[in-house]
Design a protein around this motif. Structure first.
Motif, mmCIF file in Angstrom:
data_model
loop_
_atom_site.group_PDB
_atom_site.id
_atom_site.type_symbol
_atom_site.label_atom_id
_atom_site.label_comp_id
_atom_site.label_asym_id
_atom_site.label_seq_id
_atom_site.Cartn_x
_atom_site.Cartn_y
_atom_site.Cartn_z
ATOM 1 N N ALA A 1 0.976 -1.347 0.246
ATOM 2 C CA ALA A 1 -0.011 0.091 -0.121
ATOM 3 C C ALA A 1 0.740 1.343 0.204
ATOM 4 O O ALA A 1 0.405 2.377 -0.632
ATOM 5 C CB ALA A 1 -0.888 -0.028 1.254
ATOM 6 N N GLY A 2 1.907 1.110 0.752
ATOM 7 C CA GLY A 2 2.772 2.355 0.793
ATOM 8 C C GLY A 2 3.351 2.696 -0.674
ATOM 9 O O GLY A 2 3.492 3.899 -1.210
ATOM 10 N N VAL A 3 3.716 1.678 -1.259
ATOM 11 C CA VAL A 3 4.273 1.937 -2.904
ATOM 12 C C VAL A 3 3.205 2.436 -3.755
ATOM 13 O O VAL A 3 3.651 3.345 -4.537
ATOM 14 C CB VAL A 3 5.227 0.609 -3.220
ATOM 15 N N THR B 1 14.120 3.642 -1.747
ATOM 16 C CA THR B 1 14.600 2.231 -1.769
ATOM 17 C C THR B 1 14.011 1.580 -0.766
ATOM 18 O O THR B 1 13.841 2.216 0.569
ATOM 19 C CB THR B 1 16.269 2.140 -1.913
ATOM 20 N N ARG B 2 13.999 0.147 -0.788
ATOM 21 C CA ARG B 2 13.480 -0.483 0.545
ATOM 22 C C ARG B 2 14.766 -0.983 1.307
ATOM 23 O O ARG B 2 14.706 -1.083 2.612
ATOM 24 C CB ARG B 2 12.842 -1.833 0.165
ATOM 25 N N SER B 3 16.138 -0.781 0.764
ATOM 26 C CA SER B 3 17.012 -1.049 1.229
ATOM 27 C C SER B 3 17.782 0.330 1.824
ATOM 28 O O SER B 3 18.952 0.624 1.382
ATOM 29 C CB SER B 3 18.093 -1.801 0.396
ATOM 30 N N VAL B 4 17.222 1.034 2.853
ATOM 31 C CA VAL B 4 17.981 2.112 3.128
ATOM 32 C C VAL B 4 19.439 2.067 3.813
ATOM 33 O O VAL B 4 20.265 2.580 3.379
ATOM 34 C CB VAL B 4 16.898 2.970 4.033
ATOM 35 N N ALA B 5 19.647 1.007 4.398
ATOM 36 C CA ALA B 5 20.704 0.600 5.198
ATOM 37 C C ALA B 5 21.845 0.594 4.121
ATOM 38 O O ALA B 5 23.143 1.110 4.372
ATOM 39 C CB ALA B 5 20.901 -0.337 5.952
ATOM 40 N N PHE C 1 7.937 1.493 1.577
ATOM 41 C CA PHE C 1 7.344 0.360 2.351
ATOM 42 C C PHE C 1 7.138 0.653 3.830
ATOM 43 O O PHE C 1 6.613 -0.087 4.542
ATOM 44 C CB PHE C 1 8.178 -0.808 2.074
ATOM 45 N N SER C 2 7.606 1.394 4.308
ATOM 46 C CA SER C 2 7.873 1.756 5.708
ATOM 47 C C SER C 2 6.734 2.529 6.471
ATOM 48 O O SER C 2 6.084 3.281 5.449
ATOM 49 C CB SER C 2 9.116 2.736 6.343
ATOM 50 N N VAL C 3 6.352 2.393 7.519
ATOM 51 C CA VAL C 3 5.301 3.144 8.199
ATOM 52 C C VAL C 3 5.543 4.764 8.317
ATOM 53 O O VAL C 3 4.768 5.602 8.201
ATOM 54 C CB VAL C 3 5.317 2.613 9.652
ATOM 55 N N GLU C 4 6.981 5.094 8.436
ATOM 56 C CA GLU C 4 7.230 6.401 8.551
ATOM 57 C C GLU C 4 6.779 6.993 7.175
ATOM 58 O O GLU C 4 6.583 8.062 7.215
ATOM 59 C CB GLU C 4 8.890 6.666 8.664
ATOM 60 N N TRP C 5 7.157 6.267 6.068
ATOM 61 C CA TRP C 5 6.575 6.971 4.709
ATOM 62 C C TRP C 5 5.141 7.468 4.729
ATOM 63 O O TRP C 5 4.715 8.370 4.101
ATOM 64 C CB TRP C 5 6.898 5.775 3.517
ATOM 65 N N ALA C 6 4.352 6.502 5.225
ATOM 66 C CA ALA C 6 2.568 6.498 5.195
ATOM 67 C C ALA C 6 2.620 7.877 5.999
ATOM 68 O O ALA C 6 1.754 8.724 5.342
ATOM 69 C CB ALA C 6 2.286 5.544 5.900
ATOM 70 N N VAL C 7 3.347 8.081 6.818
ATOM 71 C CA VAL C 7 3.139 9.373 7.811
ATOM 72 C C VAL C 7 3.428 10.757 7.095
ATOM 73 O O VAL C 7 3.142 11.586 6.958
ATOM 74 C CB VAL C 7 3.613 9.355 9.097
ATOM 75 N N ALA C 8 4.922 10.438 6.568
ATOM 76 C CA ALA C 8 5.808 11.879 6.049
ATOM 77 C C ALA C 8 5.326 11.750 4.364
ATOM 78 O O ALA C 8 5.843 13.029 3.977
ATOM 79 C CB ALA C 8 7.259 11.644 6.182
ATOM 80 N N ALA D 1 15.416 -0.530 -7.710
ATOM 81 C CA ALA D 1 14.762 -1.834 -8.164
ATOM 82 C C ALA D 1 13.706 -2.463 -6.988
ATOM 83 O O ALA D 1 12.627 -2.878 -7.286
ATOM 84 C CB ALA D 1 15.460 -2.898 -8.473
ATOM 85 N N SER D 2 14.016 -2.291 -5.656
ATOM 86 C CA SER D 2 13.051 -2.872 -4.653
ATOM 87 C C SER D 2 11.664 -2.086 -4.650
ATOM 88 O O SER D 2 10.688 -2.588 -4.191
ATOM 89 C CB SER D 2 13.910 -2.883 -3.463
ATOM 90 N N CYS D 3 11.583 -0.717 -5.234
ATOM 91 C CA CYS D 3 10.426 -0.091 -5.174
ATOM 92 C C CYS D 3 9.502 -0.388 -6.651
ATOM 93 O O CYS D 3 8.470 0.210 -6.585
ATOM 94 C CB CYS D 3 10.703 1.448 -5.158
#
Length: 159
Positions: free
Chosen positions: A8-10, A101-105, A118-125, A152-154
């Motif tokens: 859903a975030g993507v 990216t999904r691979s932030v690290a 993909f993160s919860v923080e993305w939905a908020v921000a 690519a992960s996105c």
């Protein structure tokens, strides 16, 4: 690259973003995935992306030089990064855009703004980041057509 049930975030990310740019390195990552786990569905999606994606960014000599400098600086600090990841990071730096990216690290310490759809923080921000920072602050007018570089992960569902 192709999810049965898109995150859903993507989905929200693509609804809010103009078409993000892809690096040629991202194209290589997707081709690897298709070769590793071949399927007609993946091949069709990959072919469509390669042939129809409006913004695919090349690796220019200035980006290649920046990769060497950045990888060396990171290694000197004890942070090993792959050439592919630093090529993507250097492209984002050259374009002055954040990286989705999904691979932030894999990109921490590279000096680029990162976001993970993909993160919860993305939905908020998402509203403030996409509409304010990307459109108004991070992107200079000379790069306005590339407001974001995407990993690519996105690219996880048929576009």
């Amino acid at each position: 690259m192709l999810a049965t049930e898109p995150n859903a975030g993507v989905v929200n990310f693509f609804a809010l973003e103009d078409t993000p740019a892809l690096s040629v390195v991202t194209i290589e990552e997707m081709a690897y995935g298709v070769a590793w786990r071949p399927s007609a569905k993946l091949q069709t999606a990959f072919d469509r992306i390669v042939n129809q994606w409006p913004h695919i960014l090349p690796i220019a000599p200035d980006i290649a030089a920046r990769v060497g400098l950045l990888r060396g600086q990171l290694q000197r600090r004890g942070h090993t990064r792959t050439a592919a990841d630093v090529l993507i990071a250097a492209t984002a730096l050259a374009q002055r855009v954040p990286l989705a990216t999904r691979s932030v690290a894999d990109f921490e310490g590279c000096g680029i703004a990162l976001l993970n759809p993909f993160s919860v923080e993305w939905a908020v921000a998402q509203q403030s980041f996409c509409r304010a920072s990307v459109s108004c602050t991070i992107v200079p007018s000379s790069c306005a057509r590339h407001q974001l570089l995407m990993r690519a992960s996105c690219v996880q569902f048929g576009l």
